[in-house]
Motif scaffolding. Structure first.
Motif, PDB file in Angstrom:
ATOM      1  N   ASP A  14       0.808  -1.068  -0.135  1.00 32.34           N
ATOM      2  CA  ASP A  14       0.081  -0.122   0.240  1.00 32.34           C
ATOM      3  C   ASP A  14       0.962   1.442  -0.166  1.00 32.34           C
ATOM      4  OD1 ASP A  14      -2.049   1.882   0.399  1.00 32.34           O
ATOM      5  OD2 ASP A  14      -2.189   1.434   2.570  1.00 32.34           O
ATOM      6  N   GLU A 180      -7.926   0.030  -3.623  1.00 33.51           N
ATOM      7  CA  GLU A 180      -7.676   0.157  -2.415  1.00 33.51           C
ATOM      8  C   GLU A 180      -8.523  -0.271  -1.403  1.00 33.51           C
ATOM      9  OE1 GLU A 180      -5.705   4.235  -2.081  1.00 33.51           O
ATOM     10  OE2 GLU A 180      -4.094   3.275  -3.245  1.00 33.51           O
ATOM     11  N   ASP A 202     -12.672   4.002   2.510  1.00 28.30           N
ATOM     12  CA  ASP A 202     -11.046   4.059   3.004  1.00 28.30           C
ATOM     13  C   ASP A 202     -10.602   5.722   2.759  1.00 28.30           C
ATOM     14  OD1 ASP A 202      -8.418   3.948   3.130  1.00 28.30           O
ATOM     15  OD2 ASP A 202      -8.007   3.226   1.429  1.00 28.30           O
TER      16      ASP A 202
HETATM   17 MG   LIG Z   1      -4.525   4.609   1.961  1.00 27.01          MG
END
Ligand SMILES: [Mg+2]
Ligand SMILES: Nc1ncnc2c1ncn2[C@@H]1O[C@H](COP(=O)(O)OP(=O)(O)OP(=O)(O)O)[C@@H](O)[C@H]1O
Length: 447
Positions: A14, A180, A202
């Motif tokens: 990430d 994501e 998110d």
């Molecule tokens: Mg993030």
């Protein structure tokens, strides 16, 4: 962590606007996080996240001038220790969609954006390889639904290819991408003992991303089908956009944003507004240190009615104080997430700010952003044809999910159709995306 040479290792990375993290899955649907040296403590962060920052400076080595670069906590330490500041760069991910920004000049040399980002990605890889005891060739990498600044799918595609190039430049041979929020959903789904239809939110530094999908053990057993994903939508604003408001309200006025200057017979703004607009955005702040800006500010200083404010602005840019400013803004945001009031303090030698702020004030400053988030969630439900009552759970993750006003959009926002506190969960703010990416890599067998 044990050396993993004998087993297949699935890697999820990430690369976040503010923080990055890496998770590994070794084929048993369990994930482990790579830990990073946490030489400097940040509010709310753990050793499992690595600040996505780059510091470059110049020094003399055996008579020759050399440029050095560091990332993560090492970047912060070298920046703080330097007497003469080099360039401290934050939120690089937010430039990816920009077709006009190819890179930046540092110490007279042009660096491509992909090369700057690859410095962070290469160090992340090295940390992980050291812990794993084996090289990483392939990784499942997160991408936002919509990159900061992207206006359409072409812009997103452009940003994605640049991100791929940055990974390749950093020595990764094969890169696969996953959204994501979908990754965060997989991480959440791995904790369930039954299937659920969930809404994921998110909220990071650069982007807010949403997905509606069904996750859980039954889905995993039978294998995921395209129909399990009901839709994703995102927008290119999150914590950094909130920070911009704080800077505009609390910092820019002390740096002459409302100041005037004499110009022939007229009185005009001392400094052009675009300089303050760039000052508010972490990904532009350190890019303000150019000869052009220096000239503009010198001339503004000479004509300004409040020259001391322009001097403070010059000092902030010349001394590259983006890190300190970010820390001050971060501190007040964390405080306001916990309490109804907080104090914003920022001191840099030429400016001494101590300003009381209430949560209600902060919420009024970010009202447009909150509305944009709410509209995005509503649009996701509309386009996917899902009724909010069908959703079993809302899972909120990412650092900006700590902001109470963001949570309350889901708890009691969206009019009559709020989800209610009992359906909203939060968790693993800084690591759920990386874990989910590793699980996704395992699922696809891409090691
Ligand atoms: Mg993030
Ligand atoms: N307690 C808190 N209260 C409010 N904001 C917070 C808190 N802790 C962290 N943040 C904010 O969260 C953001 C970082 O979150 P996160 O690490 O999830 O983002 P990221 O993954 O790097 O970004 P992105 O996903 O957009 O690329 C920053 O804007 C930070 O200021």
């Amino acid at each position: 962590m044990e050396p993993a040479q004998d087993r297949q290792t699935f890697v999820g990375i990430d690369f976040g606007t503010t923080n990055s993290s890496i998770a590994i899955s070794t084929g048993d649907s369990q994930t482990q996080l790579i830990s990073f040296p946490n030489r400097i403590q940040f509010g709310g962060e753990t050793t499992f996240s690595y600040r996505s920052v780059l510091y470059m400076d110049q020094g003399k080595e055996s008579g020759k001038v050399r440029t050095h670069s560091w990332t993560g906590p090492a970047a912060i330490e070298h920046y703080l220790a330097a007497e003469e500041k080099g360039r401290f760069i934050q939120s690089l991910k937010s430039h990816l969609s920009s077709r006009t920004l190819t890179g930046t000049a540092i110490f007279g040399r042009h660096y491509n954006l992909e090369v700057l980002i690859s410095r962070i990605l290469a160090d992340l890889r090295q940390h992980a390889e050291r812990q794993l005891g084996s090289p990483i060739r392939r990784a499942m990498v997160g991408r936002p639904v919509r990159f900061v600044g992207a206006e359409n799918e072409q812009d997103d595609g452009f940003a994605l290819e640049r991100l791929r190039l940055a990974f390749e430049t950093a020595g990764y041979e094969t890169v696969d991408f996953e959204m994501e929020p979908i990754a965060a959903a997989y991480a959440y789904g791995s904790t369930l003992d039954h299937d659920e239809l969930i809404l994921i939110g998110d909220f990071g530094g650069g982007t807010s991303d949403f997905s509606l999908l069904t996750v859980g053990p039954e889905i995993r057993r039978r294998g995921r089908k395209p129909g399990d994903l009901l839709g994703s939508l995102g927008l290119g604003l999150a914590g950094d956009a909130f920070d911009a408001r704080i800077i505009r309200k609390l910092v820019s006025p002390a740096l002459g944003a409302d100041s005037l200057a004499r110009s022939l017979k007229k009185v005009l703004p001392a400094v052009p507004a675009w300089i303050y607009a760039n000052l508010e955005r972490w990904h532009y702040l350190s890019f303000l240190r150019t000869r052009n800006v220096t000239e503009i500010l010198k001339s503004a200083h000479a004509r300004a009615l409040e020259p001391e404010k322009i001097e403070a602005l010059i000092n902030l840019i010349e001394e590259d104080l983006g890190y300190q400013l970010h820390q001050a803004v971060q501190r007040v945001k964390v405080e306001l997430s916990q309490h109804q009031a907080a104090k914003f303090s920022f001191r840099d030698g030429s400016m001494d700010l101590e300003i009381a702020v209430t949560r209600a004030e902060f919420e009024s400053w970010i009202a447009d952003e909150l509305l944009a988030i709410e509209n995005c969630v509503a649009a996701l439900f509309k386009t996917s044809g899902v009724d909010m009552r069908e959703v079993d759970r809302v899972f909120l993750t990412g650092g900006t999910s700590f902001v109470p006003a963001v949570r309350s959009i889901f708890e009691r926002g969206l009019g009559e159709r709020g989800f209610g506190k009992d359906r909203v969960r939060t968790g693993e703010a800084f690591t759920s995306v990386a874990r989910g990416l590793a699980l996704r890599a395992e699922e696809l067998g891409t090691s």
